[in-house]
Design a protein around this motif. Sequence first.
Motif, PDB file in Angstrom:
ATOM      1  N   LEU A 160       0.852  -1.181   0.000  1.00 28.91           N
ATOM      2  CA  LEU A 160       0.000   0.000   0.000  1.00 28.91           C
ATOM      3  C   LEU A 160       0.890   1.233   0.000  1.00 28.91           C
ATOM      4  O   LEU A 160       1.885   1.302   0.728  1.00 28.91           O
ATOM      5  CB  LEU A 160      -0.906   0.014   1.227  1.00 28.91           C
ATOM      6  CG  LEU A 160      -1.953  -1.096   1.311  1.00 28.91           C
ATOM      7  CD1 LEU A 160      -2.715  -0.997   2.629  1.00 28.91           C
ATOM      8  CD2 LEU A 160      -2.929  -1.013   0.133  1.00 28.91           C
ATOM      9  N   ILE A 161       0.542   2.217  -0.803  1.00 29.29           N
ATOM     10  CA  ILE A 161       1.317   3.443  -0.900  1.00 29.29           C
ATOM     11  C   ILE A 161       1.259   4.184   0.434  1.00 29.29           C
ATOM     12  O   ILE A 161       0.197   4.316   1.045  1.00 29.29           O
ATOM     13  CB  ILE A 161       0.778   4.325  -2.042  1.00 29.29           C
ATOM     14  CG1 ILE A 161       1.055   3.648  -3.395  1.00 29.29           C
ATOM     15  CG2 ILE A 161       1.401   5.713  -2.000  1.00 29.29           C
ATOM     16  CD1 ILE A 161       0.385   4.330  -4.570  1.00 29.29           C
ATOM     17  N   SER A 162       2.405   4.674   0.892  1.00 25.54           N
ATOM     18  CA  SER A 162       2.459   5.345   2.184  1.00 25.54           C
ATOM     19  C   SER A 162       2.898   6.812   2.071  1.00 25.54           C
ATOM     20  O   SER A 162       2.192   7.721   2.495  1.00 25.54           O
ATOM     21  CB  SER A 162       3.397   4.608   3.137  1.00 25.54           C
ATOM     22  OG  SER A 162       4.702   4.493   2.562  1.00 25.54           O
ATOM     23  N   VAL A 178      -7.700  12.136  -2.024  1.00 23.23           N
ATOM     24  CA  VAL A 178      -7.536  10.880  -1.300  1.00 23.23           C
ATOM     25  C   VAL A 178      -6.122  10.843  -0.722  1.00 23.23           C
ATOM     26  O   VAL A 178      -5.134  10.901  -1.460  1.00 23.23           O
ATOM     27  CB  VAL A 178      -7.751   9.659  -2.222  1.00 23.23           C
ATOM     28  CG1 VAL A 178      -7.609   8.363  -1.424  1.00 23.23           C
ATOM     29  CG2 VAL A 178      -9.101   9.735  -2.915  1.00 23.23           C
ATOM     30  N   TRP A 179      -6.034  10.753   0.594  1.00 23.32           N
ATOM     31  CA  TRP A 179      -4.741  10.589   1.272  1.00 23.32           C
ATOM     32  C   TRP A 179      -4.574   9.121   1.635  1.00 23.32           C
ATOM     33  O   TRP A 179      -5.479   8.516   2.225  1.00 23.32           O
ATOM     34  CB  TRP A 179      -4.688  11.442   2.530  1.00 23.32           C
ATOM     35  CG  TRP A 179      -4.829  12.909   2.282  1.00 23.32           C
ATOM     36  CD1 TRP A 179      -5.972  13.647   2.392  1.00 23.32           C
ATOM     37  CD2 TRP A 179      -3.800  13.812   1.865  1.00 23.32           C
ATOM     38  NE1 TRP A 179      -5.724  14.967   2.066  1.00 23.32           N
ATOM     39  CE2 TRP A 179      -4.398  15.099   1.748  1.00 23.32           C
ATOM     40  CE3 TRP A 179      -2.438  13.673   1.595  1.00 23.32           C
ATOM     41  CZ2 TRP A 179      -3.672  16.225   1.366  1.00 23.32           C
ATOM     42  CZ3 TRP A 179      -1.712  14.793   1.214  1.00 23.32           C
ATOM     43  CH2 TRP A 179      -2.321  16.050   1.105  1.00 23.32           C
ATOM     44  N   PRO A 180      -3.446   8.503   1.285  1.00 18.93           N
ATOM     45  CA  PRO A 180      -3.271   7.073   1.567  1.00 18.93           C
ATOM     46  C   PRO A 180      -3.340   6.767   3.064  1.00 18.93           C
ATOM     47  O   PRO A 180      -2.763   7.484   3.892  1.00 18.93           O
ATOM     48  CB  PRO A 180      -1.881   6.767   1.015  1.00 18.93           C
ATOM     49  CG  PRO A 180      -1.653   7.815  -0.023  1.00 18.93           C
ATOM     50  CD  PRO A 180      -2.318   9.045   0.507  1.00 18.93           C
ATOM     51  N   GLU A 181      -4.020   5.708   3.394  1.00 15.16           N
ATOM     52  CA  GLU A 181      -4.079   5.216   4.771  1.00 15.16           C
ATOM     53  C   GLU A 181      -2.942   4.213   4.963  1.00 15.16           C
ATOM     54  O   GLU A 181      -3.005   3.085   4.480  1.00 15.16           O
ATOM     55  CB  GLU A 181      -5.428   4.553   5.055  1.00 15.16           C
ATOM     56  CG  GLU A 181      -5.598   4.083   6.480  1.00 15.16           C
ATOM     57  CD  GLU A 181      -6.950   3.465   6.743  1.00 15.16           C
ATOM     58  OE1 GLU A 181      -7.182   3.031   7.892  1.00 15.16           O
ATOM     59  OE2 GLU A 181      -7.768   3.394   5.812  1.00 15.16           O
ATOM     60  N   ALA A 202      -7.909   6.658   2.780  1.00 15.14           N
ATOM     61  CA  ALA A 202      -8.249   5.287   2.400  1.00 15.14           C
ATOM     62  C   ALA A 202      -6.997   4.573   1.907  1.00 15.14           C
ATOM     63  O   ALA A 202      -6.059   5.224   1.417  1.00 15.14           O
ATOM     64  CB  ALA A 202      -9.315   5.288   1.302  1.00 15.14           C
ATOM     65  N   PRO A 203      -6.970   3.240   2.026  1.00 18.11           N
ATOM     66  CA  PRO A 203      -5.831   2.507   1.477  1.00 18.11           C
ATOM     67  C   PRO A 203      -5.729   2.728  -0.027  1.00 18.11           C
ATOM     68  O   PRO A 203      -6.749   2.714  -0.738  1.00 18.11           O
ATOM     69  CB  PRO A 203      -6.159   1.041   1.809  1.00 18.11           C
ATOM     70  CG  PRO A 203      -7.151   1.109   2.934  1.00 18.11           C
ATOM     71  CD  PRO A 203      -7.953   2.344   2.696  1.00 18.11           C
ATOM     72  N   VAL A 204      -4.506   2.921  -0.510  1.00 18.03           N
ATOM     73  CA  VAL A 204      -4.274   3.100  -1.949  1.00 18.03           C
ATOM     74  C   VAL A 204      -3.156   2.161  -2.371  1.00 18.03           C
ATOM     75  O   VAL A 204      -2.010   2.328  -1.938  1.00 18.03           O
ATOM     76  CB  VAL A 204      -3.886   4.559  -2.293  1.00 18.03           C
ATOM     77  CG1 VAL A 204      -3.636   4.690  -3.803  1.00 18.03           C
ATOM     78  CG2 VAL A 204      -4.971   5.531  -1.847  1.00 18.03           C
ATOM     79  N   ALA A 205      -3.500   1.177  -3.167  1.00 18.70           N
ATOM     80  CA  ALA A 205      -2.496   0.273  -3.723  1.00 18.70           C
ATOM     81  C   ALA A 205      -2.007   0.831  -5.057  1.00 18.70           C
ATOM     82  O   ALA A 205      -2.646   1.707  -5.655  1.00 18.70           O
ATOM     83  CB  ALA A 205      -3.082  -1.119  -3.917  1.00 18.70           C
ATOM     84  N   LEU A 206      -0.888   0.316  -5.514  1.00 15.43           N
ATOM     85  CA  LEU A 206      -0.350   0.795  -6.781  1.00 15.43           C
ATOM     86  C   LEU A 206      -1.358   0.584  -7.910  1.00 15.43           C
ATOM     87  O   LEU A 206      -1.479   1.414  -8.816  1.00 15.43           O
ATOM     88  CB  LEU A 206       0.969   0.074  -7.086  1.00 15.43           C
ATOM     89  CG  LEU A 206       1.949   0.790  -8.016  1.00 15.43           C
ATOM     90  CD1 LEU A 206       2.315   2.167  -7.474  1.00 15.43           C
ATOM     91  CD2 LEU A 206       3.207  -0.050  -8.199  1.00 15.43           C
TER      92      LEU A 206
END
Length: 257
Positions: A160-162, A178-181, A202-206
């Motif tokens: 997950l992108i941080s 959207v800010w990565p969780e 929210a979680p953001v995957a590549l």
Amino acid sequence: MAELNGRPVSLDQFQALALTNYGHFTSLRVDEGRVRGLALHLDRLGRDCRVLFGVDLDVERVRELIRRVAPARGSITIRVTVFDPAMDLGHPDRATDPQILVTHRPAGSLPLPPLRVQSALYVRDAPEVKSVGLFGLLRHRRVAQLNGFDDALFMDGNELISEGGTWNVGFFDGEQVVWPEADCLVGVTMRLLQEAHEHRVAPVALGDVAPMKAAFATNAAIGVRAIARIDDMEMPGDHPIIDILRKEYMDATGDSL
């Protein structure tokens, strides 16, 4: 120019910082004698000092030391580093007398051109602390630059992108920011933008990036900087949301020193 507790710093005093690399810092931009999010910068220094040294930091003294070197006109980037010059590599438990190092450099002209970033699996030690330990992130930045990119974009163990090397990352899905969780250092610029603009965390995957309409990096030195490429994915570097966020950040009332 460098001052330790308001006085010129000596080579001997620098030695502990260079040899042990134990301490924390914050970097802030002063424009016309004012700092956006000054209270947040001071809160960060106080919090991290308790985490790393187990003592309270005199944040009003920090403010005074910043004021000493900040010009009343123009722009400058100031870094405040907190470390113990008596730090002993064999007995870090005795490092309980942190001192305040203030350095500065010219502030860059804004806005900066869009970034091209390369993803990398990496999680910093104690990511919630703005630590002086920069080895890992600089190693990944170097690899990215050798591969033709500008910087690295980090993913955690769950891919997950941080965050970026020295910046937070945000995305725009067409409706919201959207800010990565993920575990990361929550930056002052990020927090100011969260107060100014509708968003979600929210979680953001590549794999979630391709449908995004825009991506951007934020920190106190760069403000809001567009991201034009992530690995082989092209992103619009001129999406209107970038200018909107830049204006919201620049419109934030700075605190007087």
